[in-house]
Design a protein around this motif. Structure first.
Motif, PDB file in Angstrom:
ATOM      1  N   LYS A 195       0.825  -1.208   0.000  1.00 20.08           N
ATOM      2  CA  LYS A 195       0.000   0.000   0.000  1.00 20.08           C
ATOM      3  C   LYS A 195       0.857   1.255   0.000  1.00 20.08           C
ATOM      4  N   LYS A 196       1.919   1.261   0.799  1.00 18.67           N
ATOM      5  CA  LYS A 196       2.765   2.448   0.883  1.00 18.67           C
ATOM      6  C   LYS A 196       3.541   2.683  -0.406  1.00 18.67           C
ATOM      7  N   CYS A 251       1.044   4.117  -2.930  1.00 17.52           N
ATOM      8  CA  CYS A 251       0.767   5.527  -2.611  1.00 17.52           C
ATOM      9  C   CYS A 251       1.969   6.408  -2.936  1.00 17.52           C
ATOM     10  N   SER A 252       3.172   5.889  -2.690  1.00 16.40           N
ATOM     11  CA  SER A 252       4.380   6.648  -3.014  1.00 16.40           C
ATOM     12  C   SER A 252       4.478   6.908  -4.513  1.00 16.40           C
ATOM     13  N   LEU A 254       2.007   6.919  -6.646  1.00 15.53           N
ATOM     14  CA  LEU A 254       0.929   7.833  -7.002  1.00 15.53           C
ATOM     15  C   LEU A 254       1.313   9.280  -6.694  1.00 15.53           C
ATOM     16  N   CYS A 255       1.937   9.499  -5.545  1.00 20.65           N
ATOM     17  CA  CYS A 255       2.359  10.855  -5.181  1.00 20.65           C
ATOM     18  C   CYS A 255       3.418  11.382  -6.148  1.00 20.65           C
ATOM     19  N   TYR A 275       5.833  13.430   0.269  1.00 19.31           N
ATOM     20  CA  TYR A 275       5.017  12.242   0.495  1.00 19.31           C
ATOM     21  C   TYR A 275       5.625  11.033  -0.215  1.00 19.31           C
ATOM     22  N   HIS A 276       6.048  11.243  -1.453  1.00 19.33           N
ATOM     23  CA  HIS A 276       6.659  10.147  -2.226  1.00 19.33           C
ATOM     24  C   HIS A 276       7.878   9.590  -1.509  1.00 19.33           C
ATOM     25  N   LEU A 288       6.941   7.993   2.134  1.00 17.08           N
ATOM     26  CA  LEU A 288       6.191   6.735   2.073  1.00 17.08           C
ATOM     27  C   LEU A 288       7.076   5.596   1.579  1.00 17.08           C
ATOM     28  N   ASP A 290       1.219  11.302   8.010  1.00 20.66           N
ATOM     29  CA  ASP A 290      -0.129  10.778   7.785  1.00 20.66           C
ATOM     30  C   ASP A 290      -0.802  11.774   6.853  1.00 20.66           C
TER      31      ASP A 290
END
Length: 498
Positions: free
Chosen positions: A241-242, A245-246, A248-249, A295-296, A299, A330
């Motif tokens: 998941k991380k 998300c990374s 995606l960021c 964030y990238h 994460l 978060d």
């Protein structure tokens, strides 16, 4: 005086062809490659080198060697500073009086880091190149937090310590292998998150799992000398998941940053033709887009830690494994925080804990101001940083004043409380864009020019909230000491690499 990228960057040139094909700068290509390799190596730490089958010395050495290899790959000969700063501090720790050692370590680390910051500003001003300053900032946090924990363990009584200080206390000087492994372990070398020494040692020895065994999964195996068998939780779903998300960021950042560059705020069109609401909207959007690169990186670093078994934090009330011991951010709670304090607590959380440990809990007066001051110095010497942190201190005090004078009028009604939360959430987003754009812009006069074009309206409102609002609407009661303590968990709003 600015040097060309090729003259300043000393990392490996092996993947120049990837940079040419992708269009990404070589420093960013090397960073991503090093993190992908670290992610691939992390399961070896958790499986092949599991603490139940591998000695602590071997685990220390494995993390140390990989960290040094990645550091040299990304920074070349600049990586000598990765060893120079902690080596000097280690000498101070071993030779100086424990009563003053922690302050000397803090001074040595900050002076060394400041020299590197100034060198970068002189020879590569305004660059976003990933250089040695990022890892050195994390190492500064590690070595100073260790020094203060040692000071607590060697010189102070138990009843003199806060609960946090009791948790992080270290009573024995680390060996050279333990110390440098802690400084350079590959999972968090490049961009954090900062890991405190006690948590690192627990990870190396496998104590974290034993301390947080799920009550329902442990049982006594009668065929194994009555030893308790503990089912170890798998991190791989969380890691997946991380990583997603990374990625995606990163995609969002690369897609949106051409449309919302922070440099646009210096252009005459922005300053003279945009209305005040349009200027504020642009600042909010541009700073939000700018956060996606953090964030990238965070994460992905968090996923690397978790894949190696680092970051396990026990179980929640429903028995689900938590992997957030050292998570740096978060995203949802930051972006939708209901107050400046709530948002700041979710941004660069390791730095928040570090600042609380070395400044806020140890100074009797001016804790908030000193916390922001250290955060600014730690980041470097670009004027934009100091504008952000000075504004952050002002709005921290102002938000407390507003909360004490107004909030109690809304908490007794569900609809009113919901309306209050929505208004404070939107206000927080506006304030965040208003005070953090200068951190991304870096420059002093262009930032001041933007503030003047905005009539410094939020600064004015902040001062009124401090001086006038308590007179017009006196607080219902004095804030408790607990509220005061929780009100400043600020890390200075923004983070390590720029």
């Amino acid at each position: 005086m600015a040097a060309a990228f090729d003259e300043y960057y000393e990392g490996s040139r092996i993947f120049t062809w990837v940079s040419d094909l992708s269009g990404l700068p070589l420093d960013q290509v090397n960073f991503v490659i090093s993190q992908v390799l670290a992610l691939a190596c992390a399961p070896v730490f958790r499986n092949t080198l599991h603490p139940s089958t591998t000695s602590p010395a071997t685990r220390h050495a494995f993390g140390l060697v990989l960290g040094l290899a990645f550091g040299y790959f990304c920074f070349g000969m600049q990586a000598v500073h990765l060893g120079g700063l902690p080596a000097l501090c280690y000498v101070v720790m071993r030779t100086q009086d424990p009563h003053i050692m922690q302050r000397m370590v803090l001074a040595v680390a900050l002076v060394y880091l400041s020299c590197i910051h100034l060198h970068r500003q002189m020879y590569n001003y305004g660059s976003y190149t990933l250089d040695i300053t990022g890892p050195l900032m994390v190492i500064t946090q590690k070595v100073t937090s260790l020094a203060f924990s040692l000071h607590d363990g060697l010189t102070r009584r138990e009843d003199e310590l806060t609960s946090s200080q009791k948790y992080h206390i270290v009573r024995k000087m680390p060996s050279a292998l333990e110390f440098f492994s802690y400084m350079f372990h590959f999972q968090a070398l490049m961009c954090g998150p900062v890991l405190f020494y006690r948590d690192y040692v627990d990870f190396i020895h496998g104590h974290r799992l034993l301390k947080n065994a799920p009550p329902s999964s442990g049982h006594v195996d009668n065929n194994s000398n009555s030893r308790k068998v503990i089912l170890e939780p798998s991190p791989y779903l969380v890691v997946f998941k991380k990583v997603v998300c990374s990625i995606l960021c990163a995609v969002l950042f690369l897609s949106l940053i051409p449309s919302f560059p922070i440099q646009r705020v210096k252009e005459p069109e922005f300053l003279e033709e945009f209305s005040l609401p349009s200027k504020m909207m642009y600042l909010v959007v541009a700073t939000t887009v700018g956060r996606f690169k953090y964030y990238h990186a965070w994460l992905l670093a968090d996923a690397i830690c978790n894949a190696s078994g680092l970051g396990f934090n026990g179980y929640d009330a429903k028995g689900r494994a938590r992997w957030d011991l050292i998570s740096n951010v978060d995203i949802l709670r930051f972006e939708f925080g209901l107050s400046l304090r709530d948002s700041i607590e979710q941004w660069n959380k390791g730095t928040t804990r570090w600042l609380r440990m070395v400044v806020y809990e140890r100074t009797p007066h001016f804790q908030t101001v000193l916390t922001y001051a250290l955060s600014a110095l730690w980041h470097g010497f670009y004027p934009g940083y100091y504008l952000t942190f000075m504004s952050g201190a002002l709005f921290t005090f102002a938000s407390r004043s507003v909360r004490r004078s107004i909030r109690h009028y809304f908490v007794h009604s569900g609809p009113l409380k919901a309306m209050y939360d929505i208004v404070t959430m939107i206000t927080t987003r506006i304030v965040m864009g208003y005070i953090t754009f200068s951190f991304l812009l870096l420059e002093f006069w262009p930032s001041i020019q933007v503030y003047l074009q905005l009539y410094m309206f939020l600064h004015v409102l902040g001062v009124l909230a401090l001086l006038v609002l308590p007179v017009l609407l006196p607080p219902a009661r004095p804030a408790s000491q607990a509220e005061k303590s929780s009100a400043v968990s600020s890390n200075g709003v923004v983070s390590a690499q720029h």
